[in-house]
Design a protein around this motif. Sequence first.
Motif, short mmCIF file in Angstrom:
data_model
loop_
_atom_site.label_atom_id
_atom_site.label_comp_id
_atom_site.label_asym_id
_atom_site.label_seq_id
_atom_site.Cartn_x
_atom_site.Cartn_y
_atom_site.Cartn_z
N GLN A 9 -1.81 7.79 -10.75
CA GLN A 9 -2.87 8.74 -10.45
C GLN A 9 -2.28 9.92 -9.70
O GLN A 9 -1.68 9.75 -8.63
N PRO A 51 -3.03 14.14 -8.47
CA PRO A 51 -4.11 15.12 -8.29
C PRO A 51 -4.23 16.05 -9.50
O PRO A 51 -3.24 16.62 -9.97
N TYR A 90 -1.48 2.14 -14.13
CA TYR A 90 -1.73 3.57 -14.22
C TYR A 90 -0.98 4.27 -13.10
O TYR A 90 -0.69 3.67 -12.07
N GLN A 124 -12.73 -2.38 -16.27
CA GLN A 124 -11.55 -2.81 -15.53
C GLN A 124 -11.84 -2.86 -14.04
O GLN A 124 -12.65 -2.11 -13.52
N HIS A 125 -11.15 -3.79 -13.37
CA HIS A 125 -11.22 -3.92 -11.92
C HIS A 125 -9.88 -3.46 -11.34
O HIS A 125 -8.83 -3.88 -11.84
N PHE A 126 -9.94 -2.66 -10.31
CA PHE A 126 -8.74 -2.02 -9.79
C PHE A 126 -8.30 -2.59 -8.44
O PHE A 126 -9.12 -3.01 -7.63
N GLY A 127 -6.99 -2.54 -8.22
CA GLY A 127 -6.44 -2.83 -6.91
C GLY A 127 -6.52 -1.60 -6.02
O GLY A 127 -7.00 -0.55 -6.43
N ASP A 128 -6.03 -1.76 -4.78
CA ASP A 128 -6.11 -0.67 -3.80
C ASP A 128 -5.10 0.44 -4.05
O ASP A 128 -5.21 1.52 -3.47
N LEU A 149 -1.76 2.46 -9.72
CA LEU A 149 -2.93 1.58 -9.72
C LEU A 149 -2.77 0.49 -10.77
O LEU A 149 -2.41 0.76 -11.91
N LEU A 179 -2.26 6.11 -18.25
CA LEU A 179 -1.87 4.73 -18.53
C LEU A 179 -0.38 4.65 -18.80
O LEU A 179 0.15 5.35 -19.67
N PHE A 229 -3.29 -3.78 -16.59
CA PHE A 229 -2.93 -2.39 -16.84
C PHE A 229 -2.19 -1.80 -15.62
O PHE A 229 -2.49 -2.16 -14.49
N ARG A 244 0.83 -1.21 0.00
CA ARG A 244 0.00 0.00 0.00
C ARG A 244 0.86 1.26 0.00
O ARG A 244 0.52 2.26 -0.59
N LEU A 302 -4.74 15.37 -12.49
CA LEU A 302 -4.37 14.76 -13.78
C LEU A 302 -5.14 13.48 -14.06
O LEU A 302 -5.01 12.90 -15.13
N GLY A 303 -5.90 13.01 -13.10
CA GLY A 303 -6.66 11.78 -13.29
C GLY A 303 -5.75 10.57 -13.37
O GLY A 303 -4.67 10.53 -12.76
N LEU A 304 -6.17 9.57 -14.12
CA LEU A 304 -5.39 8.35 -14.30
C LEU A 304 -4.69 8.39 -15.65
O LEU A 304 -5.32 8.68 -16.67
#
Lengths: 113, 111
Positions: free
Chosen positions: B37, B39, B35, B100-104, B90, B45, B33, B9, B41-43
């Motif tokens: 992240q 502030p 990414y 898509q499914h994301f990790g923490d 991420l 790739l 994938f 984490r 700027l979003g995500l």
Amino acid sequence: AQSVSQHNHHVILSEAASLELGCNYSYGGTVNLFWYVQYPGQHLQLLLKYFSGDPLVKGIKGFEAEFIKSKFSFNLRKPSVQWSDTAEYFCAVLKNRDDKIIFGKGTRLHILP
Amino acid sequence: DVKVTQSSRYLVKRTGEKVFLECVQDMDHENMFWYRQDPGLGLRLIYFSYDVKMKEKGDIPEGYSVSREKKERFSLILESASTNQTSMYLCASSVRGQPQHFGDGTRLSIL
């Protein structure tokens, strides 16, 4: 270049107010559309999705979104927000051609109790 | 339920170090994938992969590489970490044509 634009970077509302977050995309091909939500300290999770059919889609926690093809828009709505809706919201477009998702820059939503 | 697990984490490293971020998914998804992240700027790739031993550059691959030796595991490598790589990273996985499914996420600080 393909892009996703979210109209508001930061929105502050009181509880019970109505919410609409704007999203526009620029991509001429077939798209699938999503809204993701990221609650504080949590992972990104899918709020709702549009693939085809009824352009008004309903998601979890009372959210809905309307796909308007002619406007290249996919706005998120909720009639009455709660304090627990405080989160960051991301609009996203899945390009069917290459399976990549393009994300907007996100909208931080703060709900005042 | 889909589970995407990122190995750490929080991570603190020094400039010039080689850094490995690991990601494992348990649903036999073809696509994976990475990414970052930031502030405002979003995500963005970094890299993605459609299959084992296959990789494609995303929008910001410079300074990164990836490895996918097994279908369930996708590693992001910072060859020589720099302070501008301090970010939230991420990992995500998906079936073709699906969300898509994301990790923490891994919050990486480079000192």
